[in-house]
Design a protein around this motif. Sequence first.
Motif, PDB file in Angstrom:
ATOM      1  N   PRO A 129       0.836  -1.202   0.000  1.00 40.56           N
ATOM      2  CA  PRO A 129       0.000   0.000   0.000  1.00 40.56           C
ATOM      3  C   PRO A 129       0.871   1.253   0.000  1.00 40.56           C
ATOM      4  CG  PRO A 129      -0.816  -1.591   1.591  1.00 40.56           C
ATOM      5  CD  PRO A 129       0.508  -2.112   1.122  1.00 40.56           C
ATOM      6  N   ILE A 130       0.489   2.220  -0.818  1.00 41.44           N
ATOM      7  CA  ILE A 130       1.245   3.461  -0.942  1.00 41.44           C
ATOM      8  C   ILE A 130       0.398   4.620  -0.440  1.00 41.44           C
ATOM      9  CG2 ILE A 130       2.439   5.038  -2.509  1.00 41.44           C
ATOM     10  CD1 ILE A 130       3.749   2.250  -2.267  1.00 41.44           C
ATOM     11  N   ILE A 131       0.965   5.377   0.492  1.00 46.25           N
ATOM     12  CA  ILE A 131       0.342   6.581   1.044  1.00 46.25           C
ATOM     13  C   ILE A 131       1.177   7.771   0.587  1.00 46.25           C
ATOM     14  CG2 ILE A 131      -0.311   7.769   3.191  1.00 46.25           C
ATOM     15  CD1 ILE A 131      -0.004   4.832   4.460  1.00 46.25           C
ATOM     16  N   VAL A 132       0.546   8.869   0.269  1.00 46.15           N
ATOM     17  CA  VAL A 132       1.289  10.084  -0.066  1.00 46.15           C
ATOM     18  C   VAL A 132       0.881  11.184   0.903  1.00 46.15           C
ATOM     19  CG1 VAL A 132       1.801  11.831  -1.805  1.00 46.15           C
ATOM     20  CG2 VAL A 132       1.475   9.446  -2.501  1.00 46.15           C
ATOM     21  N   ARG A 133       1.868  11.786   1.533  1.00 48.77           N
ATOM     22  CA  ARG A 133       1.597  12.902   2.427  1.00 48.77           C
ATOM     23  C   ARG A 133       1.805  14.212   1.672  1.00 48.77           C
ATOM     24  NH1 ARG A 133       3.701  14.387   8.607  1.00 48.77           N
ATOM     25  NH2 ARG A 133       1.602  14.704   9.366  1.00 48.77           N
ATOM     26  N   ILE A 134       0.813  15.081   1.755  1.00 49.79           N
ATOM     27  CA  ILE A 134       0.874  16.349   1.041  1.00 49.79           C
ATOM     28  C   ILE A 134       0.628  17.510   1.994  1.00 49.79           C
ATOM     29  CG2 ILE A 134       0.106  15.300  -1.124  1.00 49.79           C
ATOM     30  CD1 ILE A 134      -2.653  16.610  -0.640  1.00 49.79           C
ATOM     31  N   SER A 135       1.130  18.680   1.593  1.00 52.61           N
ATOM     32  CA  SER A 135       0.730  19.935   2.238  1.00 52.61           C
ATOM     33  C   SER A 135      -0.410  20.503   1.400  1.00 52.61           C
ATOM     34  CB  SER A 135       1.897  20.926   2.282  1.00 52.61           C
ATOM     35  OG  SER A 135       2.818  20.585   3.289  1.00 52.61           O
ATOM     36  N   ALA A 136      -1.609  20.488   1.939  1.00 58.14           N
ATOM     37  CA  ALA A 136      -2.788  20.880   1.161  1.00 58.14           C
ATOM     38  C   ALA A 136      -2.758  22.341   0.753  1.00 58.14           C
ATOM     39  CB  ALA A 136      -4.059  20.584   1.951  1.00 58.14           C
ATOM     40  N   ASP A 137      -2.067  23.161   1.514  1.00 57.47           N
ATOM     41  CA  ASP A 137      -1.973  24.584   1.234  1.00 57.47           C
ATOM     42  C   ASP A 137      -0.648  25.067   1.806  1.00 57.47           C
ATOM     43  OD1 ASP A 137      -2.316  27.548   1.596  1.00 57.47           O
ATOM     44  OD2 ASP A 137      -4.355  27.132   0.900  1.00 57.47           O
ATOM     45  N   GLU A 138       0.083  25.879   1.034  1.00 57.91           N
ATOM     46  CA  GLU A 138       1.358  26.368   1.583  1.00 57.91           C
ATOM     47  C   GLU A 138       1.217  27.737   2.235  1.00 57.91           C
ATOM     48  OE1 GLU A 138       4.640  27.359  -1.083  1.00 57.91           O
ATOM     49  OE2 GLU A 138       3.285  27.234  -2.799  1.00 57.91           O
ATOM     50  N   TRP A 139      -0.022  28.200   2.394  1.00 52.54           N
ATOM     51  CA  TRP A 139      -0.335  29.417   3.126  1.00 52.54           C
ATOM     52  C   TRP A 139       0.288  30.664   2.481  1.00 52.54           C
ATOM     53  CZ3 TRP A 139      -4.244  28.482   6.172  1.00 52.54           C
ATOM     54  CH2 TRP A 139      -4.360  27.229   6.786  1.00 52.54           C
ATOM     55  N   MET A 140       0.288  30.674   1.143  1.00 52.27           N
ATOM     56  CA  MET A 140       0.742  31.845   0.390  1.00 52.27           C
ATOM     57  C   MET A 140      -0.301  32.173  -0.672  1.00 52.27           C
ATOM     58  SD  MET A 140       3.714  32.893   1.544  1.00 52.27           S
ATOM     59  CE  MET A 140       4.551  33.793   0.252  1.00 52.27           C
ATOM     60  N   GLN A 141      -0.592  33.452  -0.842  1.00 48.53           N
ATOM     61  CA  GLN A 141      -1.662  33.878  -1.750  1.00 48.53           C
ATOM     62  C   GLN A 141      -1.481  33.328  -3.165  1.00 48.53           C
ATOM     63  OE1 GLN A 141      -4.375  35.271  -0.878  1.00 48.53           O
ATOM     64  NE2 GLN A 141      -3.929  36.083   1.157  1.00 48.53           N
ATOM     65  N   SER A 188      -1.629  17.220   5.388  1.00 50.63           N
ATOM     66  CA  SER A 188      -1.062  18.218   6.276  1.00 50.63           C
ATOM     67  C   SER A 188      -1.085  19.552   5.546  1.00 50.63           C
ATOM     68  CB  SER A 188       0.358  17.808   6.683  1.00 50.63           C
ATOM     69  OG  SER A 188       0.875  18.681   7.670  1.00 50.63           O
ATOM     70  N   SER A 189      -0.242  20.517   5.955  1.00 58.25           N
ATOM     71  CA  SER A 189      -0.163  21.795   5.238  1.00 58.25           C
ATOM     72  C   SER A 189       1.120  22.509   5.626  1.00 58.25           C
ATOM     73  CB  SER A 189      -1.382  22.681   5.542  1.00 58.25           C
ATOM     74  OG  SER A 189      -1.343  23.158   6.874  1.00 58.25           O
ATOM     75  N   GLY A 190       1.449  23.543   4.836  1.00 61.01           N
ATOM     76  CA  GLY A 190       2.561  24.420   5.165  1.00 61.01           C
ATOM     77  C   GLY A 190       3.936  23.805   4.948  1.00 61.01           C
ATOM     78  N   GLY A 191       4.950  24.555   5.372  1.00 65.29           N
ATOM     79  CA  GLY A 191       6.320  24.072   5.391  1.00 65.29           C
ATOM     80  C   GLY A 191       7.177  24.464   4.209  1.00 65.29           C
ATOM     81  N   ASN A 192       6.558  24.979   3.143  1.00 65.09           N
ATOM     82  CA  ASN A 192       7.360  25.284   1.958  1.00 65.09           C
ATOM     83  C   ASN A 192       7.886  26.715   1.933  1.00 65.09           C
ATOM     84  OD1 ASN A 192       8.490  24.328  -0.532  1.00 65.09           O
ATOM     85  ND2 ASN A 192       7.016  25.591  -1.639  1.00 65.09           N
ATOM     86  N   GLN A 193       7.392  27.545   2.834  1.00 63.36           N
ATOM     87  CA  GLN A 193       7.824  28.933   2.861  1.00 63.36           C
ATOM     88  C   GLN A 193       8.250  29.331   4.268  1.00 63.36           C
ATOM     89  OE1 GLN A 193       8.094  30.512   0.031  1.00 63.36           O
ATOM     90  NE2 GLN A 193       7.030  28.933  -1.153  1.00 63.36           N
TER      91      GLN A 193
END
Length: 342
Positions: free
Chosen positions: A212-224, A250-255
């Motif tokens: 089984p493969i799960i992918v974790r994503i940041s749903a929003d990076e909280w930038m306009q 999850s979310s965030g973390g890219n900025q």
Amino acid sequence: MSLLLEEGQIENLKLKNRIVMPPMCMYKSDNSGELKTFHKGHYLARAIGGVGFIILEATAVEPRGRISANDLGLWDDSFIDSHKKLNEQMHSFGAKTAIQLAHAGRKCNVENETPIAPSAIAFSEDKPFKMPKEATIEEIKRIKELFIKAALRAKLANYNAIELHAAHGYFLCEFLSPLSNFRNDIYGGSLENRCRLTLEIAKELKQKVDLPIIVRISADEWMQEGWNINDSIYLSKELEKVGVDSIHVSSGGNQENTNKPLKIKPLYQADFAKDIKKEVNIPVIAVGLITTAKQGEKLLEEKYCDFVAYGRELLRSPNFTFIAANELKEKELIDSSYIRAF
């Protein structure tokens, strides 16, 4: 029976409850990337404590894929045996296990390692962050192969599933965002191109690893102008098409800084999970300051998600599952050695 404590399933993987320990970096290894005594006690304690699904922390597919020199690694066959022994112990208490395979990209802070990223854009101008090298097509191909090889090692180590880390501003997440990916080849520009690498790796994992493969994503990076929930819904649908079995939201973390309103409070990410769950037919894992059994029960009852990840709460309380069983009036699920505490 409560929804939180009932059995669940991700593809063919049966889980004894819907409580998930999400991957949380412990920074307790050394420059070797090996499991240490800490890790063995840390994860085994949560298995003894009744957690249904334990996802090991971000584990690098190559040395420059580490966030720090204290991260775990799975870039060599020599790591397999210690992970296999840990899995044997966790499985003996009824927990199922996954490992989060990761590459830090531009957020690598390991001395003498040059970060690699989709574009030569530093995460921060402040130390310890360095200017990353822009990955060539050949280097991208090599990193794809590293993910597959690490996943095959994880299978040999008897993990029950693989989680692909495409969140929190690390290598794959950097490709997704228009704010960290300025490429003008097949991996940059359009949303389709920016999603390409994550989809290629996920598809190949599904074809070659047979777990089984799960992918974790940041749903929003909280930038306009950045990656947002609509982009995440598109990606999640495409991941489902290539065979991915679950989305971990999850979310965030890219900025380093954000310009969207953001209040860090209990359940602050749950709406993202709900929005994605409405659009896919595979299980969704919600995470984000979820701390009580009643909160988890509410999320499941109201169809925000299919599984509930308790991060900080499981750091505070390895026996959270037993606390939940007591709160939800299912004391028969508490291990006999601990029942006197309730």
